[in-house]
Design an enzyme around this catalytic site. Sequence first.
Site, PDB file in Angstrom:
ATOM      1  N   GLU A  35       0.851  -1.198   0.000  1.00 14.78           N
ATOM      2  CA  GLU A  35       0.000   0.000   0.000  1.00 14.78           C
ATOM      3  C   GLU A  35       0.884   1.244   0.000  1.00 14.78           C
ATOM      4  O   GLU A  35       1.825   1.325   0.779  1.00 14.78           O
ATOM      5  CB  GLU A  35      -0.921  -0.026   1.237  1.00 14.78           C
ATOM      6  CG  GLU A  35      -1.752   1.217   1.449  1.00 14.78           C
ATOM      7  CD  GLU A  35      -2.677   1.560   0.272  1.00 14.78           C
ATOM      8  OE1 GLU A  35      -3.517   0.722  -0.105  1.00 14.78           O
ATOM      9  OE2 GLU A  35      -2.540   2.676  -0.270  1.00 14.78           O
ATOM     10  N   LYS A  51     -17.518  10.927   3.632  1.00 14.57           N
ATOM     11  CA  LYS A  51     -18.724  11.490   2.995  1.00 14.57           C
ATOM     12  C   LYS A  51     -19.914  11.405   3.933  1.00 14.57           C
ATOM     13  O   LYS A  51     -20.639  12.376   4.152  1.00 14.57           O
ATOM     14  CB  LYS A  51     -18.969  10.728   1.675  1.00 14.57           C
ATOM     15  CG  LYS A  51     -20.211  11.030   0.900  1.00 14.57           C
ATOM     16  CD  LYS A  51     -21.453  10.285   1.315  1.00 14.57           C
ATOM     17  CE  LYS A  51     -21.353   8.795   1.456  1.00 14.57           C
ATOM     18  NZ  LYS A  51     -21.313   8.050   0.226  1.00 14.57           N
ATOM     19  N   ILE A 179     -22.052  10.393  -6.518  1.00 14.28           N
ATOM     20  CA  ILE A 179     -21.177  11.339  -5.820  1.00 14.28           C
ATOM     21  C   ILE A 179     -21.704  12.764  -5.968  1.00 14.28           C
ATOM     22  O   ILE A 179     -21.734  13.527  -5.003  1.00 14.28           O
ATOM     23  CB  ILE A 179     -19.722  11.194  -6.343  1.00 14.28           C
ATOM     24  CG1 ILE A 179     -19.195   9.801  -5.974  1.00 14.28           C
ATOM     25  CG2 ILE A 179     -18.831  12.299  -5.780  1.00 14.28           C
ATOM     26  CD1 ILE A 179     -17.795   9.492  -6.462  1.00 14.28           C
ATOM     27  N   THR A 311     -18.318  -0.929  -1.807  1.00 13.29           N
ATOM     28  CA  THR A 311     -17.409  -1.508  -0.805  1.00 13.29           C
ATOM     29  C   THR A 311     -17.813  -2.914  -0.351  1.00 13.29           C
ATOM     30  O   THR A 311     -16.971  -3.822  -0.343  1.00 13.29           O
ATOM     31  CB  THR A 311     -17.330  -0.566   0.423  1.00 13.29           C
ATOM     32  OG1 THR A 311     -16.833   0.678  -0.039  1.00 13.29           O
ATOM     33  CG2 THR A 311     -16.447  -1.116   1.511  1.00 13.29           C
ATOM     34  N   HIS A 436     -46.415   0.551  13.270  1.00 11.23           N
ATOM     35  CA  HIS A 436     -47.126   1.821  13.129  1.00 11.23           C
ATOM     36  C   HIS A 436     -46.791   2.775  14.263  1.00 11.23           C
ATOM     37  O   HIS A 436     -46.693   2.333  15.407  1.00 11.23           O
ATOM     38  CB  HIS A 436     -48.641   1.529  13.125  1.00 11.23           C
ATOM     39  CG  HIS A 436     -49.462   2.724  12.812  1.00 11.23           C
ATOM     40  ND1 HIS A 436     -49.488   3.280  11.550  1.00 11.23           N
ATOM     41  CD2 HIS A 436     -50.259   3.486  13.597  1.00 11.23           C
ATOM     42  CE1 HIS A 436     -50.297   4.334  11.570  1.00 11.23           C
ATOM     43  NE2 HIS A 436     -50.771   4.486  12.799  1.00 11.23           N
TER      44      HIS A 436
HETATM   45  P1  NDP Z   1     -21.497   7.749 -11.692  1.00 12.95           P
HETATM   46  O1  NDP Z   1     -21.092   6.840 -12.766  1.00 12.95           O
HETATM   47  O2  NDP Z   1     -22.520   7.341 -10.702  1.00 12.95           O
HETATM   48  O3  NDP Z   1     -21.969   9.148 -12.307  1.00 12.95           O
HETATM   49  C1  NDP Z   1     -21.181   9.839 -13.227  1.00 12.95           C
HETATM   50  C2  NDP Z   1     -21.875  11.118 -13.618  1.00 12.95           C
HETATM   51  O4  NDP Z   1     -21.031  11.839 -14.496  1.00 12.95           O
HETATM   52  C3  NDP Z   1     -23.179  10.873 -14.365  1.00 12.95           C
HETATM   53  O5  NDP Z   1     -24.104  11.878 -14.029  1.00 12.95           O
HETATM   54  C4  NDP Z   1     -22.750  10.990 -15.817  1.00 12.95           C
HETATM   55  O6  NDP Z   1     -23.765  11.450 -16.675  1.00 12.95           O
HETATM   56  C5  NDP Z   1     -21.689  12.079 -15.715  1.00 12.95           C
HETATM   57  N1  NDP Z   1     -20.733  12.016 -16.804  1.00 12.95           N
HETATM   58  C6  NDP Z   1     -19.918  10.990 -17.143  1.00 12.95           C
HETATM   59  N2  NDP Z   1     -19.162  11.316 -18.212  1.00 12.95           N
HETATM   60  C7  NDP Z   1     -19.507  12.583 -18.553  1.00 12.95           C
HETATM   61  C8  NDP Z   1     -19.091  13.461 -19.584  1.00 12.95           C
HETATM   62  N3  NDP Z   1     -18.167  13.109 -20.478  1.00 12.95           N
HETATM   63  N4  NDP Z   1     -19.668  14.695 -19.645  1.00 12.95           N
HETATM   64  C9  NDP Z   1     -20.614  15.055 -18.758  1.00 12.95           C
HETATM   65  N5  NDP Z   1     -21.052  14.259 -17.759  1.00 12.95           N
HETATM   66  C10 NDP Z   1     -20.501  13.032 -17.647  1.00 12.95           C
HETATM   67  O7  NDP Z   1     -20.119   8.141 -10.979  1.00 12.95           O
HETATM   68  P2  NDP Z   1     -19.778   8.782  -9.601  1.00 12.95           P
HETATM   69  O8  NDP Z   1     -18.499   9.480  -9.848  1.00 12.95           O
HETATM   70  O9  NDP Z   1     -20.913   9.568  -9.034  1.00 12.95           O
HETATM   71  O10 NDP Z   1     -19.563   7.508  -8.671  1.00 12.95           O
HETATM   72  C11 NDP Z   1     -18.697   6.454  -9.082  1.00 12.95           C
HETATM   73  C12 NDP Z   1     -19.124   5.146  -8.478  1.00 12.95           C
HETATM   74  O11 NDP Z   1     -18.782   5.128  -7.111  1.00 12.95           O
HETATM   75  C13 NDP Z   1     -20.619   4.874  -8.511  1.00 12.95           C
HETATM   76  O12 NDP Z   1     -21.034   4.318  -9.722  1.00 12.95           O
HETATM   77  C14 NDP Z   1     -20.798   3.945  -7.363  1.00 12.95           C
HETATM   78  O13 NDP Z   1     -20.597   2.635  -7.790  1.00 12.95           O
HETATM   79  C15 NDP Z   1     -19.717   4.362  -6.394  1.00 12.95           C
HETATM   80  N6  NDP Z   1     -20.275   5.168  -5.314  1.00 12.95           N
HETATM   81  C16 NDP Z   1     -21.197   4.619  -4.469  1.00 12.95           C
HETATM   82  C17 NDP Z   1     -21.748   5.356  -3.452  1.00 12.95           C
HETATM   83  C18 NDP Z   1     -22.761   4.743  -2.563  1.00 12.95           C
HETATM   84  O14 NDP Z   1     -22.895   3.534  -2.550  1.00 12.95           O
HETATM   85  N7  NDP Z   1     -23.512   5.535  -1.813  1.00 12.95           N
HETATM   86  C19 NDP Z   1     -21.370   6.744  -3.222  1.00 12.95           C
HETATM   87  C20 NDP Z   1     -20.418   7.234  -4.174  1.00 12.95           C
HETATM   88  C21 NDP Z   1     -19.901   6.456  -5.163  1.00 12.95           C
HETATM   89  P3  NDP Z   1     -24.874  10.453 -17.310  1.00 12.95           P
HETATM   90  O15 NDP Z   1     -25.811  10.104 -16.196  1.00 12.95           O
HETATM   91  O16 NDP Z   1     -25.504  11.281 -18.356  1.00 12.95           O
HETATM   92  O17 NDP Z   1     -24.136   9.271 -17.842  1.00 12.95           O
END
Ligand code: NDP
Length: 451
Positions: A35, A51, A179, A311, A436
Amino acid sequence: MADYDFDLITIGAGSGGVRASRIAAGHGAKVAVIEEDRPGGTCVLRGCVPKKLLVYGAAFSADLEDSIGFGWEEVDSAHNWGALIDRKNTELDRLAGIYTTLLANAGVTLIEGRGRITGPHSVEVAGKTYTAERILIAVGGWPSMPDVPGLREHAITSNEALNLTHRPDQVLIYGSGFIAVEFAGIFNGLGADTHLVYRADLPLRGFDIDLRKGFVDAAQNRGVTLHPGITIATVEAEGDQKKVTLSNGKVMVVDAVMAATGRKAMTDDLGLESVGITPDERGAITVNADSQTHVPSIYAIGDVTNRVNLTPVAIAEGHAFADSHYANAPRQVDHTNIASAVFSLPPIGTVGLTEDDAIKQGINHQIFQASFRAMKNTISGRDEKTVMKLVVDRDSNVVLGAHMLGPDAPEIIQGIAIAVKAGATKADFDATIGIHPTSAEEFVTMRTPRD
Ligand code: NDP
């Protein structure tokens, strides 16, 4: 058998890598984990944990507003962003220490530095080569940004957002995935003028359509400004601020731009070419159901494989790997019906098929749906609806999906997920007597299908 330094070398001490390493060691294997940061990985150091602490902090502002309806006097309270970040960091120090202790107590050797694979059984760290019968790659992912002029230079990601020394007064978040919407809730709840800019017509692609619509109403109601169907054209510095030009020609000057536009597997500079492993276009490593790459001695788990990037999934994959190889108990992880949550304000919990999934898969289905003002919101006066939905197979009566937007949705859906995973039918839900008064009882009292 060849003479190796270790039975197993794990690269990456995040949630998945630590679980695999200490379970393997517990089964008697000689294990090292490499690591370059502190043990803990994305979830503990840069993701879920910090977060969620910030989400807890942000949620108090709505609670204070709501309390007035219950007779509390209005208080003029200011939030101390720096104090929250300091306390969050103290908690992360504690957790990183626990991870380090867990590894030591299990007898795992922690090698500090960046690991690079040099062969099917060898990894180099700071000029020294270590060998092992098996190598497990658990290096996770990292935020990625699209190629937009000025974005990479001027935008922060979730990594930096968790460590800002001051709260920005105006923040523009780009994207509308997990996110983006979670940080919209954090910044808005802690008093920033928060804008969510996204290219889709609705946030949270992939989630159930009625939750996505409900989230739009709730987020706007709480004060987040939404900019659907918009991309960023350019970002420039303007003094200490950022000038953002949007695809509709609008120009905004904000204190911070945060890109939440997805994540990529961290496979750069990992030496994969030395063993002929080529990552896919998202940087991810392809593995089979046993988490094995096409190089028989090399395995990968967690976000670096871009299967289900959560995770608990990485932990399950790491545990199954360790049991399979070091306890003579081979098993695979079932990636179906995995519940997940979005810790937005209000939050979302979901498990199984959405209505759109059922339509796409041609399943003869029924929808049971409820949209209501939770009891707390009556007296508080908060105009926010809880949305709940069940997707049911019309032929077998099995509940295929359960979805909720509203207070405590992640906690509620965790319980419902057991029923869905166990194959419960709608009749089983109906036979369950509710508690309830709760919001959760609605999941067992929805009697009439929507259509
Ligand atoms: P996501 O894949 O969830 O979302 C990415 C966002 O970025 C979408 O809105 C997407 O738009 C947009 N996007 C991607 N490419 C472009 C581009 N070229 N131009 C403009 N917009 C773009 O990713 P996150 O970064 O939010 O999270 C990553 C991963 O981390 C998640 O998929 C999840 O698995 C994990 N995670 C889980 C959490 C939880 O369990 N609570 C919390 C945070 C992260 P569009 O929708 O149009 O594709």
